[in-house]
Design an enzyme around this catalytic site. Structure first.
Site, PDB file in Angstrom:
ATOM      1  N   LYS A 179      64.875  -2.497  21.628  1.00  0.00           N
ATOM      2  CA  LYS A 179      65.642  -2.378  20.381  1.00  0.00           C
ATOM      3  C   LYS A 179      65.895  -0.917  20.036  1.00  0.00           C
ATOM      4  O   LYS A 179      66.987  -0.542  19.601  1.00  0.00           O
ATOM      5  CB  LYS A 179      64.898  -3.101  19.251  1.00  0.00           C
ATOM      6  N   GLN A 191      58.255  -6.643  13.941  1.00  0.00           N
ATOM      7  CA  GLN A 191      58.179  -7.326  15.230  1.00  0.00           C
ATOM      8  C   GLN A 191      57.151  -8.455  15.137  1.00  0.00           C
ATOM      9  O   GLN A 191      55.989  -8.220  14.827  1.00  0.00           O
ATOM     10  CB  GLN A 191      57.801  -6.327  16.330  1.00  0.00           C
ATOM     11  N   ASP A 198      66.452  -9.046   9.227  1.00  0.00           N
ATOM     12  CA  ASP A 198      65.979 -10.229   9.954  1.00  0.00           C
ATOM     13  C   ASP A 198      66.362 -11.520   9.232  1.00  0.00           C
ATOM     14  O   ASP A 198      66.251 -12.610   9.806  1.00  0.00           O
ATOM     15  CB  ASP A 198      64.450 -10.168  10.117  1.00  0.00           C
TER      16      ASP A 198
END
Lengths: 287, 287
Positions: free
Chosen positions: B49, B93, B116
């Site tokens: 990422k 994460q 997210d």
């Protein structure tokens, strides 16, 4: 066997009334009701809700706006209740007239007074595992409480929900998922609905199509929760109407192990849950 | 036919990179990444990422906490990024170590930086008809974009989702419902999963069971979206592992009209959507 919502709701309301009396709060809990226009069914529901409030020891205030009110007018009414310290829960009687932006109005309700449970954060927390909403929408909550009262197992069962409206079909689907049923959500675009319904261990119908679900749509032993409310001509007196659900009750009762009657099934549970949510809102704000 | 996520994600990232370059913002968009512990797969994802951020012209900052960090430690890290003006999106994460309260951490993220899409209000708005979330979870969004790219009709189709996790199974189910598919959500408590999957026009699997779905589970012409990522011993070299999905690809490709490969299907789409969400967060905050 009947899922007797009338009986259970009476018991719940009795318990709530005693709860409120025993607490002897200085100020009573308050419900603010907003109704727009003069739909006959909406007026009846509002009247019923106000009457039950009175029985509970909950004060209720109503803002009745005319049919041609704008979205802003309705939002102003919401704001009045949002800032009124004597009001702990706000109920907007749906449906609103078509020209009013329902979503804009609903999202305006203070989340702490959102006894209908339609705030996006409440729906999100209802959906998500390991999260809990402040309030759960009354009709779906009433269905689940009714199923629980009769100790109907949900986990691992095939649950079919007909309808995916924001206020009923969607939240009941989310609740059934959270309880680990295998949920199929059907709606106007679903193909071969009958064959999907035939697989259901639990059928929840909320599509508003009078007596659409016939006996041969149902598996032997199915549990039927009928949320639909439709008025059809009374076969015995064409000048009158009768109230029926989405399911053909006479046919379905031969197949179902449990079934909600219409009326007297989910309807009264909705009002009882509204009372419970209002008292819960009051106690959350107060303590 | 392959649903080529690698190809589409490259195209999307190229477009985003050009978009950012053309805008020539004074300050670049910023992504804050929080990782707790040293799971090898998580470290790899974070590294990927960060590398893609660099390619895009997005700055990234990482807070790497030790495995034994408390929930409060992780929340403090979230707060650092919440109040850091150079950070516009926050990525935590997952999974976090078991002793960390994941839900408490996720709900701490500033909704305006919730790239997210796990904020309850974002999930609620994702679920509800006529409402739109600020951000949609990256993996489900990537799946839908991939299906749209290949012009796969969703409305009226039988979609079966395996898995109902907050981060993948639930939101993809909600998105398929919103697109008017008839959605069945299956999970660990589902009975006779195979026969349910056999009815699927569209199968989305997100259960993390290596090659669980076999060829005879699938209807001819099914569209398969495989979100699972599992490491299994390489049959050609037992000292190595290979990455496979929830679906037995070799068997499934004989039945499916479209299928995502693993790797190279949904995985790269997730990262591309994270970039898109981060840029969107930046532009929403800025303008």
């Amino acid at each position: 066997m009947l899922l007797n919502g009338k009986e259970l709701s009476t018991k719940i309301k009795d318990d709530l009334r005693i709860h409120i009396r025993n607490k002897a709060y200085d100020n009573p809990p308050g419900l603010g009701v907003i109704i727009v226009g003069d739909r006959k069914d909406s007026l009846t529901y509002v009247k019923m809700k106000k009457r039950v409030c009175e029985q509970m020891g909950i004060i209720s205030k109503t803002i009745h706006l005319s049919e041609n009110s704008s979205t802003n007018n309705v939002i102003s009414a919401v704001d009045i209740f949002n800032t009124d310290d004597s009001i702990h829960g706000i109920l907007i009687q749906l449906p609103l007239p078509e020209h009013v932006d329902e979503e804009m109005v609903l999202t305006q309700v203070d989340i702490n007074k959102d006894v209908d449970g339609f705030h996006s954060s409440n729906i999100g927390n209802l959906a998500m595992d390991k999260r809990e909403p402040l309030f759960t929408p009354c009709t779906p909550l009433g269905c689940i409480r009714l199923l629980d009262e009769y100790k109907i197992e949900l986990q691992g069962k095939n649950a079919v929900v007909i309808g995916k409206s924001n206020i009923v079909g969607l939240p009941i689907s989310l609740m059934l998922m959270k309880r680990n049923a295998t949920v199929t959500v059907c709606h106007i675009f679903t193909e071969d609905l009958k064959s999907i319904v035939q697989k259901a261990d639990i059928l929840v119908s909320a599509c508003g199509q009078a007596q659409m679900v016939k006996g041969d749509w149902l598996k032997e032993g199915v549990v039927v929760v009928d949320i639909g409310i439709s008025h059809i001509p009374d076969p015995e007196d064409p000048d009158k109407t009768i109230i029926v659900g989405d399911v053909d009750f006479e046919e379905a009762k031969e197949k179902a192990s449990y079934i909600t009657p219409v009326p007297g099934g989910v309807g009264p549970m909705t009002i009882a849950m509204l009372m419970e949510n209002t008292i819960s809102a009051y106690e959350k704000l107060k303590f």
